[in-house]
Motif scaffolding. Structure first.
Motif, mmCIF file in Angstrom:
data_model
loop_
_atom_site.group_PDB
_atom_site.id
_atom_site.type_symbol
_atom_site.label_atom_id
_atom_site.label_comp_id
_atom_site.label_asym_id
_atom_site.label_seq_id
_atom_site.Cartn_x
_atom_site.Cartn_y
_atom_site.Cartn_z
ATOM 1 N N HIS A 147 -11.268 1.958 6.432
ATOM 2 C CA HIS A 147 -10.111 0.742 5.705
ATOM 3 C C HIS A 147 -8.734 1.046 6.405
ATOM 4 N N VAL A 148 -8.499 1.895 6.348
ATOM 5 C CA VAL A 148 -7.259 2.562 6.922
ATOM 6 C C VAL A 148 -6.625 1.766 8.388
ATOM 7 N N ARG A 149 -7.581 2.473 8.934
ATOM 8 C CA ARG A 149 -7.418 2.365 10.349
ATOM 9 C C ARG A 149 -7.356 0.834 10.940
ATOM 10 N N ASP A 150 -8.581 0.278 9.796
ATOM 11 C CA ASP A 150 -8.023 -2.039 10.168
ATOM 12 C C ASP A 150 -6.548 -1.993 9.738
ATOM 13 N N GLU A 151 -6.082 -1.778 8.662
ATOM 14 C CA GLU A 151 -4.155 -1.582 8.139
ATOM 15 C C GLU A 151 -3.506 -1.210 9.561
#
Length: 353
Positions: free
Chosen positions: A163-167
């Motif tokens: 999730h954080v990678r996408d952000e």
């Protein structure tokens, strides 16, 4: 946007780090095994470490020059740094941590990174993803001309990481800054970087897009690091064209590519087909028992002997293979790419040789 240029040499315990890079308004990821020298490059740009030789400059502003003795301290370099463990001050609130980087944009960054509701909390009460956003906000509060990220996703669990990678991917695309990212995970580099540099033992083996590294690896290490199967052997050119490789572990492979002498045979998992019966003579086929069956979303990785194949779930169900079954891993001569076992480092301007 100013161009970040570095060409440095640092003597480390086991080897000498020598790296040359030019970074525009893009994200460049340095990947490689632990101890390869990636973080040393980051620390040199930040001013936390003084190289033995070379030069670092941003848009003509010299931050380090061994010849003239210039070595600007970290506070005089327009750099924002996100450390591997985020290095937040535990006794300060989120707002105070961000303000430590610079007070002018605190409220804007709190809202931009969606941490405004957490502004009065302390880091110990936050999740890993929230702490990362605070660290990014603090780095950006300096209004840096260069952003440095040291293993920005390594402290996160697998679910949060995706999730954080996408952000982070969206944020980096918006910034328009030279960004230098260090990671040991090639998947993170693919998702976040425009270009990827592979460092091994202090040498920049290859620099290019993810597609270039996957399709045209400079050597056996790059091929294996980017996810290819790798077999070692000795190549002999064939009179009619192509190459025959006697594998060190036994077996023979033919390739449409040319090589002579010790080589690595690199084969993508998705280029491998599995059979439950021996294929016709002359085909590239290596027999083995099914050692592992690992679901990967809509696809499945199946390890047969020394090779890992990537199949669709329906294909695996059609074959009916399970752990312990005998199978043959087959691939075409075109998909058997021959790579040197080692490659010279890239030139100082970062172009692959």
């Amino acid at each position: 946007m100013a161009l970040l240029q570095l060409d440095i040499s640092v003597a480390l315990r086991a080897y000498a780090l020598r790296v040359g890079l030019s970074i525009d308004d893009e994200t460049v990821a340095l990947v490689g095994p632990s101890g390869a020298g990636k973080t040393t490059v980051l620390r040199s740009v930040a001013g936390l470490l003084r190289p033995d030789a070379g030069r670092i400059e941003l848009g003509g502003e010299v931050w380090f020059d061994a010849t003239t003795g210039v070595h600007e301290p970290p506070e005089r370099r327009s750099v924002g740094v996100v450390f591997q463990e985020y290095a937040l001050f535990p006794h300060l609130t989120v707002r105070q941590n961000v303000a430590f980087g610079g007070s002018a944009r605190v409220e804007e960054l709190l809202h931009r990174l969606r941490i405004a509701p957490l502004a009065d909390q302390r880091p110990g009460t936050l999740s890993g993803g929230e702490r990362q956003r605070v660290a990014l906000a603090r780095a950006l509060a300096r209004q840096p001309a260069v952003l440095l990220l040291d293993e920005p996703l390594s402290a996160l669990d697998a679910h949060t990481r995706a999730h954080v990678r996408d952000e982070l991917q969206d944020l980096l695309a918006e910034l328009g800054l030279p960004v230098l990212l260090v990671t040991h995970d090639f998947r993170d580099a693919i998702a976040l970087a425009d270009r990827i540099g592979v460092i091994v033992d202090g040498q920049l083996r290859q620099l290019g897009s993810a597609a270039e590294l996957i399709d045209r690896p400079a050597d056996a290490f790059v091929a294996a690091f980017t996810g290819s199967n790798l077999l070692h052997g000795t190549a002999t050119p064939l009179a009619g064209g192509g190459t025959e490789v006697q594998l060190d572990a036994g077996g023979l492979v033919r390739s449409s590519h040319h090589a002579d002498g010790p080589v690595g045979v690199a084969v993508h998992p998705w280029d491998i087909s599995l059979l439950t019966q021996p294929p016709p003579n002359g085909a590239n086929a290596l027999a083995g028992s099914v050692a592992a069956v690992t679901p990967q979303g809509e696809r499945v990785q199946v390890r047969v002997g020394a090779l890992t194949a990537e199949l669709t779930t329906p294909d695996l169900e059609r074959l009916g293979l399970q752990r312990g079954d005998q199978a043959w891993a087959t691939f075409t001569r075109q998909s058997a790419r021959l790579v040197p076992l080692a490659a010279p480092p890239t030139s100082a301007n970062g172009d692959s040789g």
